[in-house]
Design a protein around this motif. Structure first.
Motif, PDB file in Angstrom:
ATOM      1  N   VAL A 217       0.546  -0.788   0.240  1.00 53.24           N
ATOM      2  CA  VAL A 217      -0.459  -0.245  -0.002  1.00 53.24           C
ATOM      3  C   VAL A 217       0.854   1.039  -0.322  1.00 53.24           C
ATOM      4  CG1 VAL A 217      -1.838   1.453   1.470  1.00 53.24           C
ATOM      5  CG2 VAL A 217      -1.320  -1.562   1.158  1.00 53.24           C
ATOM      6  N   VAL A 218       1.802   1.276   0.943  1.00 51.53           N
ATOM      7  CA  VAL A 218       2.579   2.120   0.905  1.00 51.53           C
ATOM      8  C   VAL A 218       3.797   2.928  -0.141  1.00 51.53           C
ATOM      9  CG1 VAL A 218       5.178   3.602   2.267  1.00 51.53           C
ATOM     10  CG2 VAL A 218       3.293   2.129   3.330  1.00 51.53           C
ATOM     11  N   GLY A 219       3.857   1.125  -1.145  1.00 49.61           N
ATOM     12  CA  GLY A 219       4.455   1.815  -2.041  1.00 49.61           C
ATOM     13  C   GLY A 219       3.806   2.351  -3.243  1.00 49.61           C
ATOM     14  N   ILE A 220       2.258   1.779  -3.426  1.00 49.94           N
ATOM     15  CA  ILE A 220       1.482   2.145  -4.359  1.00 49.94           C
ATOM     16  C   ILE A 220       0.463   3.885  -4.204  1.00 49.94           C
ATOM     17  CG2 ILE A 220      -0.989   2.109  -4.859  1.00 49.94           C
ATOM     18  CD1 ILE A 220      -1.141  -1.036  -4.104  1.00 49.94           C
ATOM     19  N   VAL A 221       0.932   3.929  -3.324  1.00 48.70           N
ATOM     20  CA  VAL A 221       0.385   5.189  -2.866  1.00 48.70           C
ATOM     21  C   VAL A 221       1.662   6.481  -3.452  1.00 48.70           C
ATOM     22  CG1 VAL A 221       1.290   7.437  -0.809  1.00 48.70           C
ATOM     23  CG2 VAL A 221      -0.824   5.409  -0.422  1.00 48.70           C
ATOM     24  N   LEU A 222       3.143   6.060  -2.705  1.00 43.97           N
ATOM     25  CA  LEU A 222       4.876   6.356  -3.102  1.00 43.97           C
ATOM     26  C   LEU A 222       4.606   6.492  -4.542  1.00 43.97           C
ATOM     27  CD1 LEU A 222       6.991   5.047  -0.810  1.00 43.97           C
ATOM     28  CD2 LEU A 222       6.202   7.833  -0.265  1.00 43.97           C
ATOM     29  N   LEU A 223       4.496   6.193  -5.247  1.00 48.14           N
ATOM     30  CA  LEU A 223       5.053   5.989  -7.092  1.00 48.14           C
ATOM     31  C   LEU A 223       3.398   6.780  -7.977  1.00 48.14           C
ATOM     32  CD1 LEU A 223       5.632   4.124  -9.119  1.00 48.14           C
ATOM     33  CD2 LEU A 223       4.464   2.554  -9.650  1.00 48.14           C
ATOM     34  N   SER A 224       2.167   6.752  -7.339  1.00 49.55           N
ATOM     35  CA  SER A 224       1.944   7.087  -6.849  1.00 49.55           C
ATOM     36  C   SER A 224       1.110   8.613  -7.353  1.00 49.55           C
ATOM     37  CB  SER A 224       0.031   6.832  -6.698  1.00 49.55           C
ATOM     38  OG  SER A 224      -0.695   5.491  -6.899  1.00 49.55           O
ATOM     39  N   VAL A 225       1.438   9.035  -6.837  1.00 48.30           N
ATOM     40  CA  VAL A 225       1.883  10.666  -6.362  1.00 48.30           C
ATOM     41  C   VAL A 225       3.509  11.244  -6.978  1.00 48.30           C
ATOM     42  CG1 VAL A 225       2.883  12.115  -3.990  1.00 48.30           C
ATOM     43  CG2 VAL A 225       1.001  10.636  -3.862  1.00 48.30           C
ATOM     44  N   ALA A 226       4.341  10.237  -6.968  1.00 45.12           N
ATOM     45  CA  ALA A 226       5.515  10.562  -7.906  1.00 45.12           C
ATOM     46  C   ALA A 226       4.970  10.407  -9.167  1.00 45.12           C
ATOM     47  CB  ALA A 226       6.442   9.824  -7.463  1.00 45.12           C
ATOM     48  N   MET A 227       4.220   9.499 -10.190  1.00 45.88           N
ATOM     49  CA  MET A 227       3.667   9.501 -11.363  1.00 45.88           C
ATOM     50  C   MET A 227       2.393  10.674 -11.350  1.00 45.88           C
ATOM     51  SD  MET A 227       5.003   7.054 -13.363  1.00 45.88           S
ATOM     52  CE  MET A 227       3.759   7.058 -15.096  1.00 45.88           C
ATOM     53  N   PHE A 228       2.063  11.151 -10.682  1.00 40.55           N
ATOM     54  CA  PHE A 228       0.948  12.309 -10.647  1.00 40.55           C
ATOM     55  C   PHE A 228       1.480  13.648 -11.234  1.00 40.55           C
ATOM     56  CE2 PHE A 228      -1.666  15.381  -9.143  1.00 40.55           C
ATOM     57  CZ  PHE A 228      -2.799  15.424  -9.233  1.00 40.55           C
ATOM     58  N   CYS A 229       2.384  13.861 -10.588  1.00 42.62           N
ATOM     59  CA  CYS A 229       3.545  15.077 -10.485  1.00 42.62           C
ATOM     60  C   CYS A 229       4.685  14.904 -11.386  1.00 42.62           C
ATOM     61  CB  CYS A 229       3.790  14.870  -8.883  1.00 42.62           C
ATOM     62  SG  CYS A 229       3.133  15.594  -7.367  1.00 42.62           S
ATOM     63  N   MET A 230       4.348  14.104 -11.380  1.00 46.78           N
ATOM     64  CA  MET A 230       5.935  14.343 -13.048  1.00 46.78           C
ATOM     65  C   MET A 230       4.590  14.248 -14.003  1.00 46.78           C
ATOM     66  SD  MET A 230       8.117  11.181 -14.622  1.00 46.78           S
ATOM     67  CE  MET A 230       7.068   9.755 -14.643  1.00 46.78           C
ATOM     68  N   ILE A 231       3.084  13.141 -14.337  1.00 45.32           N
ATOM     69  CA  ILE A 231       2.160  13.915 -15.316  1.00 45.32           C
ATOM     70  C   ILE A 231       1.974  14.869 -15.199  1.00 45.32           C
ATOM     71  CG2 ILE A 231       0.766  13.223 -16.236  1.00 45.32           C
ATOM     72  CD1 ILE A 231       3.427  11.062 -17.022  1.00 45.32           C
ATOM     73  N   TRP A 232       1.820  15.564 -13.573  1.00 41.75           N
ATOM     74  CA  TRP A 232       1.343  16.634 -14.054  1.00 41.75           C
ATOM     75  C   TRP A 232       1.700  18.217 -14.037  1.00 41.75           C
ATOM     76  CZ3 TRP A 232      -3.491  18.643 -12.286  1.00 41.75           C
ATOM     77  CH2 TRP A 232      -4.134  19.422 -11.698  1.00 41.75           C
TER      78      TRP A 232
END
Length: 532
Positions: A217-232
């Protein structure tokens, strides 16, 4: 278990056992997943044609219309790897079918929407369900086909994606022009129903015995936040300014997120992405190659549509028809590439494909306002011929070099690489175009002896020229209007030439990366189930 969705506990026993009847038959499995994949790939480009009609019908702003695309792309890119993990955990058949049902239902809901807010919200849902569907399709192919047939299967899979992506503008133009913008979304409902029916009849769940039993779960949150910020940051960089604090802040959060994610993955018992995957040089090279290929292809194709419609004055349908050499060559070359990769291994076809892609990009950098259809068709066909082996080979390298129990994650990695590369290419080449327009437009405007512009007028003109438009006010004398259009088109083509040159250089770099690829080392261990 004895139900139709039963998970097999001994995949190695299955590998030697031929499939009986419809369920689990490799080629029927390919047909079933291709229908679902076609729906998602088509949606990536068909909606762009409907955007002007949506804007007019719903009274949406330009920013609203941009979010119809951006919301979908963000949801898809952020969710792909996590969705692949869900397939590895619960089975790719179940994940694929949920993705099909959700994607079709969200499409129908968009067609029934009377507010742009609901359209955007359901587009985000489309992206989430599309993320479930795409890696699961690759996971099913990876588990179903034996090693000697996997390249051919992925070749046909890539052909479906390429044809659907390039055919989207044609079908979208016909539907919007002769039916309605809602029909662009409603068409996914019957397609989804067909994909669901075929999936229930044909698909067989294959889950490795050592499939993951828990979630990071922690990995999912960290990766999702990182991917979101990069694509944004890539989406909004041109609006915020590439050197602005907001853009840099999102990039900074993305970098920190990726670093924390990597550190966490070394400590958790069942990581979202086992970093040991990247000890495989071919897998890492395949991922980088997919990013670079998407950078050159999607970033370059972004300008081609503006060139055809705004410089040559074509309709959406006509511009789609002019891209048929690219589509047709991908359809023809993808299965051929699968055969070549099976016989020669991926390295030579991948290097050759990226060299062809680079030559096509450099060729397109020489397009002018007056370039004819024949010359354009040659470069488009060469581009399709170059992309086909890369779409097939890089996918096989990534998925084939991953263990069977991580085939969903590998499929998500492949798709995420395409999304990141496409976003990066559009952003970087868009910045190149903007820079060229800013530097050349004032001189070109003055050379045409046109009236001086105020700073506000100059800014508005630059934004129009960046997409090949020459904004002419009503009542402008024809001679002046022609000069404005000439300046706009000349400046746009100059910027496009530079952008294609950059894309060509990236393709050359990708050809060098392709030298490090090789056939999947786990292909035999996890190769296929069923008899072909």
């Amino acid at each position: 278990m004895t139900s139709q969705t039963a998970v097999e506990k001994a995949p190695q026993d299955e590998i030697s056992a031929p499939a009986k009847g419809l369920r689990g038959h490799p080629w029927l499995t390919l047909f079933a997943v291709a229908i679902g994949v076609m729906m998602v790939a088509l949606d990536g480009t068909i909606v762009a044609i409907a955007n002007p009609a949506i804007q007019k019908d719903l009274g949406a702003s330009l920013q609203d219309v941009q979010w119809i695309t951006n919301g979908y792309m963000l949801a898809l890119a952020v969710s792909l790897i996590t969705a692949g993990k869900l397939g590895d955990r619960f089975g790719h058949r179940q994940t694929f079918l949920i993705g099909v049902v959700g994607f079709a239902a969200a499409s129908g809901a968009i067609g029934l929407s009377h507010s742009v807010t609901f359209v955007i919200a359901f587009r985000v849902l489309q992206g989430l369900f599309g993320a479930l569907l795409m890696p699961a399709a690759l996971g099913l192919l990876r588990a179903t086909f034996p090693a000697e047939k996997l390249n051919m299967a992925i070749g046909i899979w890539g052909m479906v994606i390429g044809a659907s992506t390039a055919g989207g503008p044609i079908l979208g133009g016909v539907l919007v022009e002769h039916v309605s913008w809602q029909s662009v979304f409603f068409i996914n409902v019957p397609v989804g129903a067909i994909a669901l029916a075929l999936g229930l009849l044909i698909l067989r769940d294959h889950r490795a015995e050592n499939a993951p039993k828990s979630f990071d779960v922690v990995g999912i949150v960290l990766l999702s936040v990182a991917m979101f910020c990069m694509i944004w940051a890539l989406i909004k960089g041109s609006e915020y300014g590439w050197g602005s604090w907001r853009t840099l802040a999102f990039i900074g959060v993305a970098v920190v997120g990726f670093v924390l994610f990597a550190l966490w993955e070394t400590k958790v018992r069942e990581p979202l992405i086992p970093l040991g995957l990247f000890r495989s040089v071919p897998l890492s090279a395949g991922t980088i190659l997919m990013i670079l290929m998407a950078f050159a292809f999607m970033g370059g194709l972004f300008f081609v549509t503006f060139y055809l419609q705004n410089v040559h004055g074509m309709t959406a349908v006509d511009s789609g028809l002019h891209l048929l050499p690219l589509t047709g060559m991908m359809i023809v070359a993808s299965p051929v590439a699968g055969i070549l990769i099976t016989k020669l291994g991926p390295r030579i076809p991948l290097v050759g494909g990226m060299v062809c892609t680079a030559v096509a990009m450099f060729g397109m950098s020489r397009l002018t306002i007056d370039t004819g259809t024949v010359t354009m068709s040659i470069w488009f066909a060469l581009l399709g011929m170059g992309l086909a082996p890369v779409m097939v080979g890089a996918t096989e390298v990534i998925v084939g070099n991953a263990p069977l129990e991580l085939s969903g994650v590998a499929g998500g990695l492949q798709q995420a690489g395409m999304q990141v590369g496409g976003s990066l290419g559009t952003a970087v080449l868009g910045a190149v175009m903007s820079s060229q327009v800013t530097s050349k437009l004032p001189d070109n405007w003055a050379a045409a002896k046109l009236p001086p512009l105020t700073p506000e007028q100059s800014s508005g003109l630059s934004k129009a020229v960046e997409v090949g438009m020459g904004p002419v006010q009503p009542g402008t004398p024809p001679e002046v209007a022609a000069r404005i259009a000439g300046v706009a088109h000349d400046t746009f083509v100059s910027g496009m030439s530079t952008a294609f040159t950059v894309a060509g250089i990236v393709a050359v770099l990708a050809a060098a990366v392709a030298m490090f690829t090789k056939r999947g080392v786990n292909a035999e261990a996890g190769a296929g189930v069923g008899h072909i």
